[in-house]
Design a protein around this motif. Sequence first.
Motif, PDB file in Angstrom:
ATOM      1  N   PRO A   1       0.844  -1.198   0.000  1.00 51.82           N
ATOM      2  CA  PRO A   1       0.000   0.000   0.000  1.00 51.82           C
ATOM      3  C   PRO A   1       0.881   1.250   0.000  1.00 51.82           C
ATOM      4  O   PRO A   1       1.924   1.275   0.649  1.00 51.82           O
ATOM      5  CB  PRO A   1      -0.795  -0.111   1.295  1.00 51.82           C
ATOM      6  CG  PRO A   1      -0.830  -1.578   1.580  1.00 51.82           C
ATOM      7  CD  PRO A   1       0.510  -2.103   1.091  1.00 51.82           C
ATOM      8  N   GLU A   2       0.441   2.259  -0.746  1.00 57.37           N
ATOM      9  CA  GLU A   2       1.267   3.456  -0.874  1.00 57.37           C
ATOM     10  C   GLU A   2       1.425   4.187   0.455  1.00 57.37           C
ATOM     11  O   GLU A   2       0.608   4.052   1.357  1.00 57.37           O
ATOM     12  CB  GLU A   2       0.713   4.394  -1.932  1.00 57.37           C
ATOM     13  CG  GLU A   2      -0.594   5.045  -1.593  1.00 57.37           C
ATOM     14  CD  GLU A   2      -1.123   5.883  -2.738  1.00 57.37           C
ATOM     15  OE1 GLU A   2      -0.499   5.927  -3.811  1.00 57.37           O
ATOM     16  OE2 GLU A   2      -2.164   6.507  -2.561  1.00 57.37           O
ATOM     17  N   ALA A   3       2.509   4.941   0.542  1.00 54.88           N
ATOM     18  CA  ALA A   3       2.829   5.718   1.732  1.00 54.88           C
ATOM     19  C   ALA A   3       3.080   7.167   1.307  1.00 54.88           C
ATOM     20  O   ALA A   3       3.053   7.488   0.113  1.00 54.88           O
ATOM     21  CB  ALA A   3       4.070   5.145   2.406  1.00 54.88           C
ATOM     22  N   PHE A   4       3.307   8.021   2.268  1.00 56.11           N
ATOM     23  CA  PHE A   4       3.653   9.411   1.973  1.00 56.11           C
ATOM     24  C   PHE A   4       4.542   9.943   3.078  1.00 56.11           C
ATOM     25  O   PHE A   4       4.607   9.383   4.167  1.00 56.11           O
ATOM     26  CB  PHE A   4       2.402  10.286   1.815  1.00 56.11           C
ATOM     27  CG  PHE A   4       1.654  10.508   3.098  1.00 56.11           C
ATOM     28  CD1 PHE A   4       1.920  11.622   3.879  1.00 56.11           C
ATOM     29  CD2 PHE A   4       0.712   9.604   3.533  1.00 56.11           C
ATOM     30  CE1 PHE A   4       1.245  11.822   5.077  1.00 56.11           C
ATOM     31  CE2 PHE A   4       0.028   9.796   4.721  1.00 56.11           C
ATOM     32  CZ  PHE A   4       0.296  10.914   5.494  1.00 56.11           C
ATOM     33  N   ILE A   5       5.255  11.006   2.767  1.00 58.20           N
ATOM     34  CA  ILE A   5       6.081  11.727   3.740  1.00 58.20           C
ATOM     35  C   ILE A   5       5.609  13.171   3.703  1.00 58.20           C
ATOM     36  O   ILE A   5       5.465  13.745   2.613  1.00 58.20           O
ATOM     37  CB  ILE A   5       7.574  11.684   3.373  1.00 58.20           C
ATOM     38  CG1 ILE A   5       8.086  10.245   3.352  1.00 58.20           C
ATOM     39  CG2 ILE A   5       8.393  12.539   4.346  1.00 58.20           C
ATOM     40  CD1 ILE A   5       9.494  10.114   2.768  1.00 58.20           C
ATOM     41  N   SER A   6       5.372  13.768   4.854  1.00 57.55           N
ATOM     42  CA  SER A   6       5.032  15.190   4.887  1.00 57.55           C
ATOM     43  C   SER A   6       5.808  15.842   6.016  1.00 57.55           C
ATOM     44  O   SER A   6       6.211  15.181   6.976  1.00 57.55           O
ATOM     45  CB  SER A   6       3.525  15.398   5.073  1.00 57.55           C
ATOM     46  OG  SER A   6       3.098  14.883   6.303  1.00 57.55           O
ATOM     47  N   GLY A   7       6.033  17.126   5.875  1.00 57.08           N
ATOM     48  CA  GLY A   7       6.777  17.841   6.898  1.00 57.08           C
ATOM     49  C   GLY A   7       6.833  19.325   6.604  1.00 57.08           C
ATOM     50  O   GLY A   7       6.166  19.825   5.701  1.00 57.08           O
ATOM     51  N   THR A   8       7.638  20.004   7.372  1.00 58.13           N
ATOM     52  CA  THR A   8       7.839  21.441   7.210  1.00 58.13           C
ATOM     53  C   THR A   8       9.335  21.717   7.234  1.00 58.13           C
ATOM     54  O   THR A   8      10.041  21.208   8.106  1.00 58.13           O
ATOM     55  CB  THR A   8       7.155  22.225   8.344  1.00 58.13           C
ATOM     56  OG1 THR A   8       5.776  21.879   8.382  1.00 58.13           O
ATOM     57  CG2 THR A   8       7.294  23.725   8.147  1.00 58.13           C
ATOM     58  N   THR A   9       9.803  22.498   6.285  1.00 52.84           N
ATOM     59  CA  THR A   9      11.213  22.888   6.266  1.00 52.84           C
ATOM     60  C   THR A   9      11.391  24.033   7.268  1.00 52.84           C
ATOM     61  O   THR A   9      10.662  25.015   7.231  1.00 52.84           O
ATOM     62  CB  THR A   9      11.646  23.330   4.858  1.00 52.84           C
ATOM     63  OG1 THR A   9      10.783  24.378   4.396  1.00 52.84           O
ATOM     64  CG2 THR A   9      11.574  22.173   3.877  1.00 52.84           C
ATOM     65  N   VAL A  10      12.342  23.838   8.188  1.00 50.43           N
ATOM     66  CA  VAL A  10      12.546  24.800   9.274  1.00 50.43           C
ATOM     67  C   VAL A  10      14.030  25.089   9.417  1.00 50.43           C
ATOM     68  O   VAL A  10      14.857  24.174   9.381  1.00 50.43           O
ATOM     69  CB  VAL A  10      11.997  24.218  10.606  1.00 50.43           C
ATOM     70  CG1 VAL A  10      12.268  25.159  11.763  1.00 50.43           C
ATOM     71  CG2 VAL A  10      10.518  23.913  10.492  1.00 50.43           C
TER      72      VAL A  10
END
Length: 103
Positions: free
Chosen positions: A36-45
């Motif tokens: 099953p597909e996955a994802f990565i999310s975040g914020t550049t700080v």
Amino acid sequence: VPPRTVRLRVDAAGYGPWTKSVTPRGAQRQDVVLMPEAFISGTTVAAAANVPIPWALVTVRTNGELVRELQSDEHGAFTVERISPGSYTVEARARGAKSHHPV
């Protein structure tokens, strides 16, 4: 003609892509297991100031191989969708930065 290496890629809705480099030599079978597909999310700080970095250039790699390059939004947020589950290295650089060190 000497055999050459080709890259196989299998995609299916709802699953992360599967890729493999192969050098065909006669008849060959390749079984594929899709996850099953996955994802990565975040914020550049910025580490020093702890403030978001808008429009940062984000690079995602697995085992040293480039998976995706993208840009964070005006709030520094980013999402990498439709990737296979696994371990990834994520680097971000401020737009126009001359440094070779990621933020």
